[in-house]
Scaffold this motif. Structure first.
Motif, PDB file in Angstrom:
ATOM      1  N   ALA A 215       0.803  -1.299   0.157  1.00  0.00           N
ATOM      2  CA  ALA A 215      -0.212  -0.223  -0.029  1.00  0.00           C
ATOM      3  C   ALA A 215       0.749   1.400   0.118  1.00  0.00           C
ATOM      4  O   ALA A 215       0.653   2.057  -0.626  1.00  0.00           O
ATOM      5  CB  ALA A 215      -1.196   0.103   1.314  1.00  0.00           C
ATOM      6  N   TYR A 216       1.769   1.298   0.703  1.00  0.00           N
ATOM      7  CA  TYR A 216       2.757   2.414   0.971  1.00  0.00           C
ATOM      8  C   TYR A 216       3.563   2.571  -0.551  1.00  0.00           C
ATOM      9  O   TYR A 216       3.497   3.496  -1.043  1.00  0.00           O
ATOM     10  CB  TYR A 216       3.956   2.162   1.911  1.00  0.00           C
ATOM     11  N   GLY A 217       3.900   1.491  -1.019  1.00  0.00           N
ATOM     12  CA  GLY A 217       4.453   1.423  -2.610  1.00  0.00           C
ATOM     13  C   GLY A 217       3.527   2.241  -3.421  1.00  0.00           C
ATOM     14  O   GLY A 217       3.800   2.979  -4.488  1.00  0.00           O
ATOM     15  N   GLU A 241       9.947 -12.134   4.355  1.00  0.00           N
ATOM     16  CA  GLU A 241       9.167 -11.869   3.456  1.00  0.00           C
ATOM     17  C   GLU A 241       8.804 -10.191   3.368  1.00  0.00           C
ATOM     18  O   GLU A 241       8.582  -9.551   2.218  1.00  0.00           O
ATOM     19  CB  GLU A 241       7.643 -12.428   3.518  1.00  0.00           C
ATOM     20  N   ALA A 242       8.833  -9.302   4.286  1.00  0.00           N
ATOM     21  CA  ALA A 242       8.570  -8.025   4.501  1.00  0.00           C
ATOM     22  C   ALA A 242       9.560  -7.436   3.793  1.00  0.00           C
ATOM     23  O   ALA A 242       9.622  -6.406   3.045  1.00  0.00           O
ATOM     24  CB  ALA A 242       8.248  -7.883   5.947  1.00  0.00           C
ATOM     25  N   TRP A 243      10.817  -7.706   4.381  1.00  0.00           N
ATOM     26  CA  TRP A 243      12.066  -7.035   3.804  1.00  0.00           C
ATOM     27  C   TRP A 243      12.184  -7.509   2.221  1.00  0.00           C
ATOM     28  O   TRP A 243      12.580  -6.397   1.483  1.00  0.00           O
ATOM     29  CB  TRP A 243      13.191  -7.815   4.625  1.00  0.00           C
ATOM     30  N   MET A 244      12.028  -8.381   1.907  1.00  0.00           N
ATOM     31  CA  MET A 244      12.160  -8.823   0.211  1.00  0.00           C
ATOM     32  C   MET A 244      10.781  -7.996  -0.413  1.00  0.00           C
ATOM     33  O   MET A 244      11.036  -7.551  -1.597  1.00  0.00           O
ATOM     34  CB  MET A 244      11.737 -10.117   0.029  1.00  0.00           C
ATOM     35  N   ALA A 245       9.774  -7.604   0.192  1.00  0.00           N
ATOM     36  CA  ALA A 245       8.727  -6.735  -0.509  1.00  0.00           C
ATOM     37  C   ALA A 245       9.300  -5.304  -0.483  1.00  0.00           C
ATOM     38  O   ALA A 245       9.043  -4.677  -1.822  1.00  0.00           O
ATOM     39  CB  ALA A 245       7.355  -6.774   0.262  1.00  0.00           C
ATOM     40  N   VAL A 246      10.105  -4.910   0.313  1.00  0.00           N
ATOM     41  CA  VAL A 246      10.804  -3.471   0.409  1.00  0.00           C
ATOM     42  C   VAL A 246      11.796  -3.449  -0.757  1.00  0.00           C
ATOM     43  O   VAL A 246      11.777  -2.445  -1.559  1.00  0.00           O
ATOM     44  CB  VAL A 246      11.269  -3.172   1.720  1.00  0.00           C
ATOM     45  N   GLN A 247      12.312  -4.565  -0.859  1.00  0.00           N
ATOM     46  CA  GLN A 247      13.601  -4.330  -2.035  1.00  0.00           C
ATOM     47  C   GLN A 247      13.013  -4.438  -3.415  1.00  0.00           C
ATOM     48  O   GLN A 247      13.362  -3.873  -4.190  1.00  0.00           O
ATOM     49  CB  GLN A 247      14.177  -5.932  -1.735  1.00  0.00           C
TER      50      GLN A 247
END
Length: 372
Positions: A215-217, A241-247
């Protein structure tokens, strides 16, 4: 009346285990003596703690050696020690009671995630909770559920009659209060942060942190570039999984992972945020939104499990795992300072209805009914 409480899950101050169950134990023990001065209280806990005036503390080195030692202690030695101390009623503060004991008892249940989301729990914990919870609920004179949602889950999953279950909610500590505008700005400046959107909680799939990152992206792609996203909380199961989504979304400079946030720092992180977001799919209660509201920060939460009970009409509810709806709700709050201020005021008013004194009074009344 002499009440004996199993407080073995009360963690040391300043550790990541100090929230959740440990926070409940500390909040309740800290308020029971004033709420029920006619009662006596003995708590069995890992070590003697300060700030528990009016509670007779009985540390147990054996139970503190590890999970298996604690289980063995609570199923054997606790009932014997309670009888020797002249206890009239036992209170299992986290799911379990000594099954062989003949003493009257109360037990507190926080959630039923070990049955609803078994993959998020280690096998040993899951097996023990499956074994103990139904037996403890049937044995107890009363079961405390920390939300109506948890009560419904207990009835549905364990077959316990509704009349045996008392809903007694949690509360935010007194340290959670609004910051001044100057304090908010100074806190951000000291940490080199833009205005920010905040999440605090364990980082694991059930909490939907990935949905928040998505959502932030989406917000940034739509032109909302004035806010960072700050994620506070200890890593849990499958946190990568959260860190990979940021990457994957190219947000490494805009998304900040704090790790475990201490109780002393939490009010600052809540209070300096423009919006607090908690899209968790399942919660037994959902204390972080209540803490955020106590700090005067408007909240957006998932319309699931217990969260609507906690937030009421003082926050924005969105479907869980709906990144589009979540992005729209956050954007509306970012664009509308008047709405943020209105929700902040409503959140403060609602948060005042949850206090540890009220929790302790309701618990003490339940003790009296069980022995009446």
């Amino acid at each position: 009346m002499h009440v004996g409480l199993n407080a073995q899950l009360m963690a040391r101050p300043g550790t990541y285990r100090g929230a959740g169950i440990s926070g409940y134990i500390g909040g309740l023990l800290g308020s029971l003596p004033e709420a029920a001065p006619e009662m006596r209280f003995t708590a069995w806990l890992p070590e003697v703690r300060t700030g528990l005036e009016g509670i007779q503390q009985s540390p147990s080195a054996f139970a503190g050696r590890g999970v298996l030692h604690r289980i063995l202690w609570e199923q054997t030695a606790w009932a014997t020690a309670a009888r020797r101390a002249g206890v009239d009623l036992l209170h299992g503060l986290a799911f379990s009671l000594p099954i062989a004991s003949s003493l009257p008892a109360v037990v507190t249940f926080f959630d039923m995630s070990f049955l609803l989301f078994p993959r998020y729990h280690p096998a040993g914990r899951r097996l023990y909770l499956r074994w103990i919870t139904g037996r403890a609920a049937r044995k107890a004179q009363a079961v405390i559920a920390i939300s109506a949602s948890t009560k419904r889950d207990i009835v549905r999953l364990l077959g316990i009659e509704e009349g045996k279950i008392e809903v007694i909610p949690l509360a935010a500590g007194e340290a959670f209060r609004p910051l001044s505008q100057e304090g908010r700005e100074r806190f951000r400046w000291d940490r080199g942060l833009n205005p920010y959107i905040y999440y605090q909680g364990t980082i694991e799939p059930r909490k939907n942190v990935v949905t928040l990152i998505q959502a932030y992206g989406q917000l940034r792609m739509e032109g909302y570039r004035g806010h960072d996203l700050v994620i506070g909380g200890a890593p849990g199961w499958d946190h990568d999984e959260a860190w990979m989504a940021v990457q994957r979304l190219g947000l490494r400079k805009q998304v900040h992972f704090l790790g475990y946030v201490t109780p002393e720092e939490s009010p600052w992180w809540y209070g300096a945020a423009d919006v607090f977001v908690y899209p968790s799919e399942y919660e037994g209660f959902g204390l972080p939104p209540l803490e955020a509201m106590s700090c005067g920060t408007p909240v957006v939460v998932a319309d699931s499990s217990s969260l609507p009970e906690v937030v009421g009409d003082a926050g924005v509810l969105v479907p869980p795992r709906d990144a589009d709806a979540l992005a729209q709700a956050i954007a509306e709050l970012i664009e509308n300072p008047g709405l943020r201020a209105s929700l902040a005021d409503r959140g403060l008013e609602r948060a005042r209805s949850f206090t540890w004194k009220a929790t302790a009074r309701a618990t003490a009344r339940l003790y009296s009914r069980c022995l009446g």
